[in-house]
Design a protein around this motif. Sequence first.
Motif, PDB file in Angstrom:
ATOM      1  N   LYS A  50     -16.519 -20.776  -7.371  1.00  0.00           N
ATOM      2  CA  LYS A  50     -15.795 -21.003  -6.126  1.00  0.00           C
ATOM      3  C   LYS A  50     -14.521 -21.835  -6.310  1.00  0.00           C
ATOM      4  N   SER A  58     -13.689 -25.704  -7.451  1.00  0.00           N
ATOM      5  CA  SER A  58     -14.834 -26.453  -6.921  1.00  0.00           C
ATOM      6  C   SER A  58     -15.341 -27.388  -8.017  1.00  0.00           C
ATOM      7  N   GLY A  87     -12.128 -14.700  -4.579  1.00  0.00           N
ATOM      8  CA  GLY A  87     -13.249 -15.133  -3.755  1.00  0.00           C
ATOM      9  C   GLY A  87     -12.959 -14.990  -2.272  1.00  0.00           C
ATOM     10  N   GLU A  93      -9.578 -16.551  -8.848  1.00  0.00           N
ATOM     11  CA  GLU A  93     -10.247 -17.591  -9.634  1.00  0.00           C
ATOM     12  C   GLU A  93      -9.615 -17.751 -11.012  1.00  0.00           C
TER      13      GLU A  93
END
Length: 193
Positions: A50, A58, A87, A93
């Motif tokens: 994420k 994240s 995402g 990402e």
Amino acid sequence: MKLKTKLLKSILVTIGVLFAWFIIHTAIILIDGLNDELQPVDVAVVLGNKVELNGQPSERLQARLDKAVELYHEGYFPLIVVSGGIGIEGFDEAEVMKAYLVSKDVPEEHIIEDPNGYDSGMTAHNTKQMMDQRALDSVMVVTQYFHITRTKLAFKNEGVEDVYGAHARIFEWRDIYSTIREFPAYYKYLLNG
């Protein structure tokens, strides 16, 4: 009445065997994932996770990237593949991961982006193609400890024999669910490999 008792006993034995199998398998996954196999390899691959709404990795993803940075600077590999997809937050990402690595003094030319690594199998497939193009033979997967065994299996399914693993230094409550989920996911990869 005897038939019902026998049937119940058979069901309980079956459940017991399946539970024991689950426990043993999970123990093997945890031991494998928590014991880094630090070998010099041709390339590392960091699996995506994420990206926060502010465009930053994240905590889980940052932990994976930090482990790759550490091992890169220690000389375990000269190249890093960053693999992930777009995402639900709308960020690529792989692009975010590359920017993070560059900010940690990994030269841009030593980072290869895989924007189509939507799952472990796709990451292994895409990385294998990149390895073949560059005549690379060995890989180190960098991800969460519970995810390493299945990711190594995905690479072996693609024909990569020299596969090693290093785990990100992060532990969360959600790891319990993720570890349980690895049991069916591993066998899905094993049977579809």
